[in-house]
Design a protein around this motif. Structure first.
Motif, PDB file in Angstrom:
ATOM      1  N   ALA A  51     -21.930  27.177  21.007  1.00  0.00           N
ATOM      2  CA  ALA A  51     -21.539  26.866  19.418  1.00  0.00           C
ATOM      3  C   ALA A  51     -20.365  27.482  19.058  1.00  0.00           C
ATOM      4  O   ALA A  51     -19.434  26.908  18.435  1.00  0.00           O
ATOM      5  N   GLY A  52     -20.382  28.924  18.999  1.00  0.00           N
ATOM      6  CA  GLY A  52     -19.050  29.698  18.660  1.00  0.00           C
ATOM      7  C   GLY A  52     -17.811  29.251  19.193  1.00  0.00           C
ATOM      8  O   GLY A  52     -16.711  29.095  18.530  1.00  0.00           O
ATOM      9  N   TYR A  53     -17.850  29.189  20.585  1.00  0.00           N
ATOM     10  CA  TYR A  53     -16.577  28.782  21.377  1.00  0.00           C
ATOM     11  C   TYR A  53     -15.915  27.369  20.812  1.00  0.00           C
ATOM     12  O   TYR A  53     -14.986  27.240  20.572  1.00  0.00           O
ATOM     13  N   THR A  54     -16.902  26.467  20.684  1.00  0.00           N
ATOM     14  CA  THR A  54     -16.546  25.132  20.331  1.00  0.00           C
ATOM     15  C   THR A  54     -16.057  25.044  18.980  1.00  0.00           C
ATOM     16  O   THR A  54     -15.001  24.502  18.533  1.00  0.00           O
ATOM     17  N   ASP A  55     -16.615  25.871  17.949  1.00  0.00           N
ATOM     18  CA  ASP A  55     -16.225  26.056  16.524  1.00  0.00           C
ATOM     19  C   ASP A  55     -14.758  26.660  16.572  1.00  0.00           C
ATOM     20  O   ASP A  55     -13.903  26.127  15.841  1.00  0.00           O
ATOM     21  N   VAL A  56     -14.488  27.690  17.356  1.00  0.00           N
ATOM     22  CA  VAL A  56     -13.414  28.436  17.270  1.00  0.00           C
ATOM     23  C   VAL A  56     -12.116  27.689  17.760  1.00  0.00           C
ATOM     24  O   VAL A  56     -11.127  27.478  17.063  1.00  0.00           O
ATOM     25  N   PHE A  57     -12.309  26.995  19.139  1.00  0.00           N
ATOM     26  CA  PHE A  57     -11.212  26.538  19.699  1.00  0.00           C
ATOM     27  C   PHE A  57     -11.068  24.879  18.964  1.00  0.00           C
ATOM     28  O   PHE A  57      -9.836  24.494  19.524  1.00  0.00           O
ATOM     29  N   ARG A  58     -11.915  24.405  18.738  1.00  0.00           N
ATOM     30  CA  ARG A  58     -11.640  23.296  17.658  1.00  0.00           C
ATOM     31  C   ARG A  58     -10.838  23.471  16.408  1.00  0.00           C
ATOM     32  O   ARG A  58     -10.534  22.403  15.901  1.00  0.00           O
ATOM     33  N   GLY A  59     -11.066  24.625  15.972  1.00  0.00           N
ATOM     34  CA  GLY A  59     -10.252  24.868  14.796  1.00  0.00           C
ATOM     35  C   GLY A  59      -8.734  25.452  14.723  1.00  0.00           C
ATOM     36  O   GLY A  59      -8.244  25.416  13.911  1.00  0.00           O
ATOM     37  N   ILE A  60      -8.667  26.053  16.078  1.00  0.00           N
ATOM     38  CA  ILE A  60      -7.323  26.724  16.143  1.00  0.00           C
ATOM     39  C   ILE A  60      -6.515  25.608  16.580  1.00  0.00           C
ATOM     40  O   ILE A  60      -6.628  25.011  17.685  1.00  0.00           O
ATOM     41  N   PRO A  61      -4.939  25.528  16.215  1.00  0.00           N
ATOM     42  CA  PRO A  61      -4.250  24.380  16.770  1.00  0.00           C
ATOM     43  C   PRO A  61      -3.844  25.040  18.211  1.00  0.00           C
ATOM     44  O   PRO A  61      -3.857  26.199  18.467  1.00  0.00           O
ATOM     45  N   VAL A  62      -3.520  23.935  18.869  1.00  0.00           N
ATOM     46  CA  VAL A  62      -3.202  24.025  20.307  1.00  0.00           C
ATOM     47  C   VAL A  62      -2.066  24.935  20.488  1.00  0.00           C
ATOM     48  O   VAL A  62      -2.097  25.884  21.323  1.00  0.00           O
ATOM     49  N   LEU A  63      -1.117  24.700  19.623  1.00  0.00           N
ATOM     50  CA  LEU A  63       0.137  25.650  19.935  1.00  0.00           C
ATOM     51  C   LEU A  63      -0.045  27.039  19.596  1.00  0.00           C
ATOM     52  O   LEU A  63       0.478  27.755  20.487  1.00  0.00           O
ATOM     53  N   LEU A  64      -0.981  27.288  18.942  1.00  0.00           N
ATOM     54  CA  LEU A  64      -1.410  28.772  18.394  1.00  0.00           C
ATOM     55  C   LEU A  64      -2.046  29.206  19.676  1.00  0.00           C
ATOM     56  O   LEU A  64      -1.880  30.374  20.041  1.00  0.00           O
ATOM     57  N   VAL A  65      -2.880  28.744  19.975  1.00  0.00           N
ATOM     58  CA  VAL A  65      -3.623  28.848  21.275  1.00  0.00           C
ATOM     59  C   VAL A  65      -2.701  29.440  22.496  1.00  0.00           C
ATOM     60  O   VAL A  65      -2.764  30.274  23.117  1.00  0.00           O
ATOM     61  N   LEU A  66      -1.568  28.326  22.741  1.00  0.00           N
ATOM     62  CA  LEU A  66      -0.854  28.635  23.533  1.00  0.00           C
ATOM     63  C   LEU A  66       0.079  29.895  23.353  1.00  0.00           C
ATOM     64  O   LEU A  66       0.272  30.807  24.465  1.00  0.00           O
ATOM     65  N   PRO A 113     -15.009   5.945  27.023  1.00  0.00           N
ATOM     66  CA  PRO A 113     -14.041   5.586  26.413  1.00  0.00           C
ATOM     67  C   PRO A 113     -13.363   6.845  25.569  1.00  0.00           C
ATOM     68  O   PRO A 113     -12.188   7.136  25.389  1.00  0.00           O
ATOM     69  N   ALA A 114     -14.419   7.646  24.843  1.00  0.00           N
ATOM     70  CA  ALA A 114     -14.041   9.011  24.287  1.00  0.00           C
ATOM     71  C   ALA A 114     -13.448   9.844  25.065  1.00  0.00           C
ATOM     72  O   ALA A 114     -12.320  10.462  24.791  1.00  0.00           O
ATOM     73  N   LEU A 115     -13.764   9.998  26.158  1.00  0.00           N
ATOM     74  CA  LEU A 115     -13.337  10.962  27.281  1.00  0.00           C
ATOM     75  C   LEU A 115     -12.016  10.530  27.642  1.00  0.00           C
ATOM     76  O   LEU A 115     -11.195  11.404  28.170  1.00  0.00           O
ATOM     77  N   MET A 116     -11.628   9.041  27.860  1.00  0.00           N
ATOM     78  CA  MET A 116     -10.594   8.773  28.395  1.00  0.00           C
ATOM     79  C   MET A 116      -9.575   9.042  27.244  1.00  0.00           C
ATOM     80  O   MET A 116      -8.308   9.340  27.467  1.00  0.00           O
ATOM     81  N   ASN A 117      -9.721   8.803  25.853  1.00  0.00           N
ATOM     82  CA  ASN A 117      -8.905   8.963  24.904  1.00  0.00           C
ATOM     83  C   ASN A 117      -8.674  10.683  24.940  1.00  0.00           C
ATOM     84  O   ASN A 117      -7.423  11.032  24.795  1.00  0.00           O
ATOM     85  N   ASP A 118      -9.368  11.630  25.108  1.00  0.00           N
ATOM     86  CA  ASP A 118      -9.411  12.960  25.289  1.00  0.00           C
ATOM     87  C   ASP A 118      -8.144  13.355  26.620  1.00  0.00           C
ATOM     88  O   ASP A 118      -7.548  14.095  26.279  1.00  0.00           O
ATOM     89  N   PHE A 119      -8.467  12.516  27.477  1.00  0.00           N
ATOM     90  CA  PHE A 119      -7.405  12.826  28.564  1.00  0.00           C
ATOM     91  C   PHE A 119      -6.176  12.394  28.280  1.00  0.00           C
ATOM     92  O   PHE A 119      -5.192  13.034  28.756  1.00  0.00           O
ATOM     93  N   VAL A 120      -5.641  11.298  27.473  1.00  0.00           N
ATOM     94  CA  VAL A 120      -4.654  10.625  27.106  1.00  0.00           C
ATOM     95  C   VAL A 120      -3.801  11.636  26.295  1.00  0.00           C
ATOM     96  O   VAL A 120      -2.614  11.988  26.285  1.00  0.00           O
ATOM     97  N   SER A 121      -4.881  12.133  25.344  1.00  0.00           N
ATOM     98  CA  SER A 121      -4.371  13.329  24.459  1.00  0.00           C
ATOM     99  C   SER A 121      -3.924  14.454  25.124  1.00  0.00           C
ATOM    100  O   SER A 121      -2.860  15.084  24.842  1.00  0.00           O
ATOM    101  N   LEU A 122      -4.720  14.839  26.171  1.00  0.00           N
ATOM    102  CA  LEU A 122      -4.373  15.928  27.058  1.00  0.00           C
ATOM    103  C   LEU A 122      -3.093  15.790  27.695  1.00  0.00           C
ATOM    104  O   LEU A 122      -2.210  16.678  27.866  1.00  0.00           O
ATOM    105  N   MET A 123      -2.750  14.531  28.172  1.00  0.00           N
ATOM    106  CA  MET A 123      -1.524  14.233  29.025  1.00  0.00           C
ATOM    107  C   MET A 123      -0.432  14.501  27.856  1.00  0.00           C
ATOM    108  O   MET A 123       0.609  14.966  28.643  1.00  0.00           O
ATOM    109  N   LYS A 124      -0.472  14.246  26.693  1.00  0.00           N
ATOM    110  CA  LYS A 124       0.665  14.393  25.973  1.00  0.00           C
ATOM    111  C   LYS A 124       0.812  15.725  25.626  1.00  0.00           C
ATOM    112  O   LYS A 124       2.031  16.328  25.683  1.00  0.00           O
ATOM    113  N   ASP A 125      -0.193  16.379  25.418  1.00  0.00           N
ATOM    114  CA  ASP A 125      -0.141  17.953  25.017  1.00  0.00           C
ATOM    115  C   ASP A 125       0.248  18.785  26.377  1.00  0.00           C
ATOM    116  O   ASP A 125       0.588  20.049  25.778  1.00  0.00           O
ATOM    117  N   VAL A 126       0.301  18.548  27.476  1.00  0.00           N
ATOM    118  CA  VAL A 126       0.808  19.393  28.466  1.00  0.00           C
ATOM    119  C   VAL A 126       2.432  19.496  28.167  1.00  0.00           C
ATOM    120  O   VAL A 126       2.830  20.635  28.735  1.00  0.00           O
TER     121      VAL A 126
END
Length: 282
Positions: free
Chosen positions: A113-128, A206-219
Motif C-alpha cells: 500500500a505504501g509503494y502504490t501511494d508513493v509512486f502514484r503521487g510522485i510525477p514520472v519525470l521526478l522519479v526519472l 480495457p484499463a490495462l490497455m489504456n495504461d499500456f498506451v500511456s506507458l508507450m507515450k511516457d517512454v
C-alpha cells in the motif's frame, strides 16, 4: 421440415434500421468533412500561418530528420518492451500482496500500500530524475546506461498504477469463485493463478490497455536523462536546423506506434460492453 419465415413487420424494421444507419453514416461523414474544412480554413487564413508552416511543417526538414528520429524511436521501443515485462511482473506481485488475508501478512500489505501511494503521487519525470541521477550517485556499480535507469523508473511508476487496476479486478471476482476453487482442493496460490487472476485480467483488460498506451507515450521521457531516443534526436535536429519540424515528425511516429493499440483498446472495450449487455434492454 419446417422453415422459419421472417414476418413482414420484422422486414420493415430491418429496412428501417438499415436506412437509418446509412443516414447516420452519411451525416457523420459530411459533418466531419465540414469540421475539417473549417479548421483548415481557420489555420490557412491565420495571420501567422506562413511562419508556422515554415517552422513546423517543412517537408525537406522532415525528410532529413526522419532517419535519425527513427533510430531514436527504436530505443524507445526497446525500453517499452522491457518496461512492459517489468510492470507485468512487479504489478502482479504488488496486487497479490495487497489482497493477502490474515494478520501475518500485514507487513506485506502495508508495504504494498505504501509503494502504490508513493509512486502514484510522485510525477514520472521526478522519479526519472531521482533514479537516473540518484542510483549512479551511490557509486555501488559501474556506469549504468541511462536507458536502463529510465526503464527502472518507468517500471516503478507504472507498476503502482497497474497494481491498483489488477487489485480492483481481483476484488471484482465473486468470493464464491475462491470458495469453489478451495473446495476442490486447490491451494491459495493455484486459486489465484488458475481462477482469480484470469478472471481479473479479463475484467480490467480495457484499463490495462489504456495504461499500456500511456506507458508507450511516457517512454519518451527518458530523453530527460540524456538518452538519444526519438525526442532527443528531434531536439538535436531542431537545434541544428533552427526548425521545429523534427518535433512534429517525432510526434507523428509516436501516434503511428500507439494507434493500433488505441484501436485495439476501443475494440476490446466495445466487445466487453456488448457481452455484458447481451439479453438486456438499453
Amino acid at each position: 421440415m419446417s422453415t422459419t419465415e421472417v414476418s413482414s413487420i420484422e422486414l420493415e424494421r430491418r429496412a428501417y434500421r438499415t436506412a437509418r444507419g446509412r443516414r447516420s453514416a452519411l451525416i457523420s461523414v459530411v459533418s466531419t468533412l465540414v469540421f475539417l474544412a473549417a479548421v483548415v480554413l481557420l489555420l490557412i487564413n491565420s495571420p501567422g500561418w506562413e511562419r508556422v508552416r515554415e517552422s513546423f511543417f517543412d517537408p525537406q526538414t522532415a525528410i532529413d530528420a526522419l532517419p535519425k528520429v527513427l533510430v531514436g524511436l527504436w530505443l524507445n521501443i526497446q525500453v517499452l518492451f522491457f518496461a512492459v515485462i517489468g510492470v507485468a511482473i512487479l504489478s502482479t506481485l504488488v496486487a497479490i500482496a495487497r489482497t493477502l488475508r490474515g494478520p501475518v501478512f500485514t507487513p506485506l500489505r502495508l508495504l504494498a500500500a505504501g509503494y502504490t501511494d508513493v509512486f502514484r503521487g510522485i510525477p514520472v519525470l521526478l522519479v526519472l530524475y531521482l533514479i537516473g541521477f540518484g542510483i549512479p550517485g551511490l557509486g555501488l556499480t559501474g556506469r549504468i546506461p541511462v536507458q536502463v535507469l529510465g526503464t527502472i523508473a518507468l517500471v516503478l511508476c507504472y507498476s503502482a498504477y497497474v497494481a491498483e487496476v489488477l487489485r480492483a479486478g481481483m476484488d471484482a471476482v465473486h468470493p464464491s469463485q475462491r470458495l469453489a476453487a478451495r473446495s476442490l482442493g486447490l491451494s491459495h496460490g493455484k486459486t489465484l493463478r488458475l481462477v482469480v487472476l484470469p478472471q481479473a485480467v479479463r475484467k480490467v483488460t480495457p484499463a490495462l490497455m489504456n495504461d499500456f498506451v500511456s506507458l508507450m507515450k511516457d517512454v519518451g521521457l527518458i530523453s530527460a536523462l540524456g538518452a538519444v531516443d526519438a525526442i532527443r534526436a528531434a531536439q538535436i535536429e531542431v537545434a541544428s536546423v533552427a526548425n521545429f519540424t523534427p518535433y512534429v515528425v517525432a510526434g507523428l511516429l509516436f501516434v503511428i506506434l500507439a494507434w493500433p493499440f488505441i484501436r485495439l483498446t476501443d475494440w476490446i472495450s466495445a466487445r466487453a460492453q456488448k457481452r455484458e449487455q447481451i439479453g438486456g434492454v438499453v
